[in-house]
Write a protein that holds these residues in place. Structure first.
Motif, PDB file in Angstrom:
ATOM      1  N   SER A  57       7.799  -1.409  16.954  1.00 20.67           N
ATOM      2  CA  SER A  57       8.310  -0.583  15.859  1.00 20.67           C
ATOM      3  C   SER A  57       8.872   0.717  16.409  1.00 20.67           C
ATOM      4  CB  SER A  57       7.209  -0.286  14.845  1.00 20.67           C
ATOM      5  OG  SER A  57       6.204   0.497  15.418  1.00 20.67           O
ATOM      6  N   TRP A  58       9.780   1.281  15.629  1.00 22.92           N
ATOM      7  CA  TRP A  58      10.228   2.648  15.904  1.00 22.92           C
ATOM      8  C   TRP A  58      10.585   3.325  14.607  1.00 22.92           C
ATOM      9  CZ3 TRP A  58      15.433   4.185  15.188  1.00 22.92           C
ATOM     10  CH2 TRP A  58      16.395   3.180  15.189  1.00 22.92           C
ATOM     11  N   THR A  59      10.381   4.631  14.597  1.00 20.88           N
ATOM     12  CA  THR A  59      10.669   5.412  13.406  1.00 20.88           C
ATOM     13  C   THR A  59      11.657   6.519  13.751  1.00 20.88           C
ATOM     14  OG1 THR A  59       8.801   6.874  13.795  1.00 20.88           O
ATOM     15  CG2 THR A  59       8.423   5.016  12.326  1.00 20.88           C
ATOM     16  N   ILE A  86      14.773  12.498  16.728  1.00 19.36           N
ATOM     17  CA  ILE A  86      13.769  12.089  17.713  1.00 19.36           C
ATOM     18  C   ILE A  86      13.080  10.858  17.144  1.00 19.36           C
ATOM     19  CG2 ILE A  86      11.627  12.708  18.890  1.00 19.36           C
ATOM     20  CD1 ILE A  86      12.616  15.621  18.838  1.00 19.36           C
ATOM     21  N   CYS A  87      13.100   9.773  17.906  1.00 23.37           N
ATOM     22  CA  CYS A  87      12.550   8.492  17.453  1.00 23.37           C
ATOM     23  C   CYS A  87      11.287   8.164  18.238  1.00 23.37           C
ATOM     24  CB  CYS A  87      13.574   7.380  17.667  1.00 23.37           C
ATOM     25  SG  CYS A  87      15.117   7.691  16.808  1.00 23.37           S
ATOM     26  N   ALA A  88      10.232   7.814  17.535  1.00 22.57           N
ATOM     27  CA  ALA A  88       8.982   7.369  18.150  1.00 22.57           C
ATOM     28  C   ALA A  88       9.027   5.847  18.235  1.00 22.57           C
ATOM     29  CB  ALA A  88       7.792   7.809  17.318  1.00 22.57           C
ATOM     30  N   VAL A  89       8.801   5.310  19.441  1.00 21.81           N
ATOM     31  CA  VAL A  89       8.890   3.869  19.666  1.00 21.81           C
ATOM     32  C   VAL A  89       7.538   3.379  20.190  1.00 21.81           C
ATOM     33  CG1 VAL A  89      10.157   2.016  20.822  1.00 21.81           C
ATOM     34  CG2 VAL A  89      11.316   4.172  20.295  1.00 21.81           C
ATOM     35  N   THR A  90       7.074   2.245  19.644  1.00 18.99           N
ATOM     36  CA  THR A  90       5.772   1.685  20.011  1.00 18.99           C
ATOM     37  C   THR A  90       5.919   0.231  20.433  1.00 18.99           C
ATOM     38  OG1 THR A  90       4.658   3.125  18.424  1.00 18.99           O
ATOM     39  CG2 THR A  90       3.446   1.181  19.159  1.00 18.99           C
ATOM     40  N   ALA A  91       5.222  -0.113  21.498  1.00 16.50           N
ATOM     41  CA  ALA A  91       5.090  -1.513  21.912  1.00 16.50           C
ATOM     42  C   ALA A  91       3.598  -1.813  21.996  1.00 16.50           C
ATOM     43  CB  ALA A  91       5.760  -1.781  23.253  1.00 16.50           C
ATOM     44  N   GLU A  92       3.219  -2.974  21.545  1.00 11.08           N
ATOM     45  CA  GLU A  92       1.808  -3.351  21.499  1.00 11.08           C
ATOM     46  C   GLU A  92       1.680  -4.807  21.911  1.00 11.08           C
ATOM     47  OE1 GLU A  92      -1.580  -3.846  18.024  1.00 11.08           O
ATOM     48  OE2 GLU A  92       0.026  -2.392  17.749  1.00 11.08           O
ATOM     49  N   PHE A  93       0.647  -5.107  22.697  1.00  9.38           N
ATOM     50  CA  PHE A  93       0.379  -6.508  23.030  1.00  9.38           C
ATOM     51  C   PHE A  93      -1.119  -6.742  23.132  1.00  9.38           C
ATOM     52  CE2 PHE A  93       0.857  -4.410  27.103  1.00  9.38           C
ATOM     53  CZ  PHE A  93      -0.139  -4.958  27.886  1.00  9.38           C
TER      54      PHE A  93
END
Length: 184
Positions: A57-59, A86-93
């Protein structure tokens, strides 16, 4: 002005939808984009090298007008006044039960900045639900999206890279006892 911003966001959403398998949600003034990253594990002695391409996701945060943060100007050369986000980006596994994971960044790693103040390129990370069987490793980075110069000239620039080009590198150590002395 508000109508122009709505049209801009609508066009941005349609462009991203046509380029990827992205679902788009709207939450007040912040847009949320969802995707699924590609996670690859490569076995190495006493662990796995893990490469995660993409993001979950990113916001997009609030609109900013003016000079970019000092570190971004220094690193990028974009030294004019802009309209940017400014965009916050998340990666999760999902972690394996025996994983003890650390992040690393080499010169080939495509990441944004560690924190929203854009101090240095890198990543911040956490382990979600460490005591449960549903452990996830969560990584965050921050990107700049420049939509136009302050004089109105349209731009479409991600810095330091697009969220679709992000590449996160981790190493998972096996058979490491991570319990504290108090737990023994």
């Amino acid at each position: 002005m508000r109508n122009r911003m709505f049209v801009f966001y609508l066009l941005l959403m349609l462009t991203l939808m046509s380029c990827s398998k992205t679902e788009i949600g709207f939450n007040g003034q912040v847009y949320l984009y969802l995707s699924e990253p590609e996670v690859n594990r490569y076995p190495v002695e006493k662990g796995d090298s893990i490469v995660v391409k993409g993001f979950n996701s990113w916001t997009i945060g609030d609109e900013h007008k003016g000079m970019l943060p000092d570190s971004v100007v220094r690193d990028s050369g974009y030294d004019k006044s802009y309209v940017y986000y400014i965009c916050a980006v998340t990666a999760e596994f999902k972690m394996n039960e025996e994983d003890f994971i650390i992040m690393y960044a080499d010169q080939n790693t495509k990441l944004g900045y560690s924190f929203p103040d854009m101090g240095y390129i890198g990543v911040s990370n956490t382990v979600k639900d460490y005591d449960s069987l549903d452990d996830s490793f969560v990584m965050n980075t921050y990107l700049i999206y420049i939509s136009q110069e302050k004089d109105g000239k349209k731009m479409d620039i991600w810095y330091p890279c697009s969220p679709f080009d992000l590449e996160w590198h981790c190493f998972s150590f096996k058979d490491i006892d991570v319990k504290s002395k108090e737990d023994k």
